[in-house]
Design an enzyme around this catalytic site. Structure first.
Site: not given
Ligand code: F6P
Length: 324
Positions: A103, A128, A126, A72, A172, A130, A11
């Site tokens: 991660d 997050d 990120t 991803r 998440r 995390d 992300g």
């Molecule tokens: O890891 C960052 C994040 O924004 C999370 O908070 C979220 O759950 C996820 O990415 C959403 O991912 P995507 O953009 O692939 O829907």
């Protein structure tokens, strides 16, 4: 080391561009060549790479997203995918990597640098927050500010109509944004992925507050909350609690965009600079991070260990007291 490959993966997060800029310019300053890799691990496999110079990163420090694009990548999880990536990197003369991401990015870097003789330094990017090995990840500060701005605006309309709002924020597995933005935005309750909150318990809390002459109420729901997100929570609360008119607002991907805050730009610049210097010193399979005001490094295996990640329990308690 002759040529350093730089990429972003997973992300996107505001401040990634500042980290790219810092890594590229630090490498060039030290007489190294730089290859930009598009779309993270996907670009390695598809050979989507280009030569970077100092002007390649002009006027990007203030921009959200990532100029190197991101993805991803499922293929990189296979041994064939990683073999193809390595072959392409070798052909391009890339003999070290700077990986910017969360991660998933760290996991890929950890496996790849174990399998192949290519030094890798990671930079935590990120929203997050995390990852172990750092107090803060790039993008977290900006995302918090974006969420707070949204909560403030929701509060204006909520108070005008005497409404109860369920605001869903990203995360998440991590409740960092929910908790911090919830405290900063004066939320009446915060639901976190790390803690189960029974709906009856939440209703009790809301009923208690409703009797206290409040003109609005805001419940922050982290995306990964075990009750299944803001829409579900609102539906279930509504069945038993009708003191306030109820609305749901899902903030979604707007939380990932926008110009990075000053704090994120400086953090990203320090981390980009440190990542390249660590590679040049011979460090590998590690991430840079910030502890207090110091830049530190941590082995990837340790940075990825979830058991070290702890919710700020003090803040959870403070949030409850502030809601009375
Ligand atoms: O890891 C960052 C994040 O924004 C999370 O908070 C979220 O759950 C996820 O990415 C959403 O991912 P995507 O953009 O692939 O829907």
């Amino acid at each position: 080391i002759n040529r350093i490959g730089v990429f972003t993966s997973g992300g996107d997060a505001p401040g990634m561009n500042a980290a790219i800029r810092a890594a590229v310019r630090t490498a060039l300053y030290n007489g190294k060549k730089v290859t930009g890799i598009y779309h993270g691990y996907q670009g390695m496999i598809e050979n989507s790479m280009f030569d970077m110079n100092s002007r390649s990163v002009s006027s990007i420090i203030q921009k959200g997203g990532t100029v190197l694009k991101t993805a991803r990548c499922m293929e990189f999880k296979t041994t064939e995918g990683r073999a193809q990536a390595y072959e392409n990197l070798k052909d391009a003369g890339v003999d070290a990597l700077v990986a910017i991401g969360g991660d998933g990015t760290f996991t890929g870097a950890e496996i790849f640098s174990r399998e192949y003789d290519i030094p890798v330094m990671c930079i935590p990017g990120t929203i997050d927050n995390d990852l172990n090995g750092t107090d803060l990840t790039i993008g977290y500060d900006t995302a918090n500010n974006t969420v707070i701005e949204a909560i403030d605006k929701i509060r204006d309309t909520a108070a005008s109509h005497n409404r109860l709002f369920f605001v869903e924020v990203m995360g998440r597995d991590s409740g960092c944004i929910a908790l911090n933005a919830g405290v900063a935005g004066g939320a009446e309750a915060i639901l976190l992925p790390e803690k189960e909150t029974a709906i009856d318990e939440l209703i009790e809390m809301l009923e208690h507050n409703a009797g206290r002459d409040k003109s609005s109420m805001i419940v922050i729901v982290a995306e990964g909350d075990k009750n299944g997100g803001a829409t579900n929570v609102a539906k279930r609360v509504k069945e038993k609690f009708d003191y306030f008119d109820t609305k749901v607002s899902i903030l979604g991907h707007l939380q990932r965009g926008g110009a990075p805050s000053s704090a994120d730009r400086v953090l990203a610049t320090r981390m980009g600079y440190a990542a390249v210097n660590e590679l040049l010193k011979g460090n590998t399979r590690s991430t840079v991070g910030i502890r207090g005001s110091e830049i530190v490094t941590t082995p990837l295996e340790e940075a990825l260990s979830k058991k070290e990640l702890k919710l700020n329990e003090d803040l959870v308690e403070i949030a409850k007291i502030m809601a009375i």
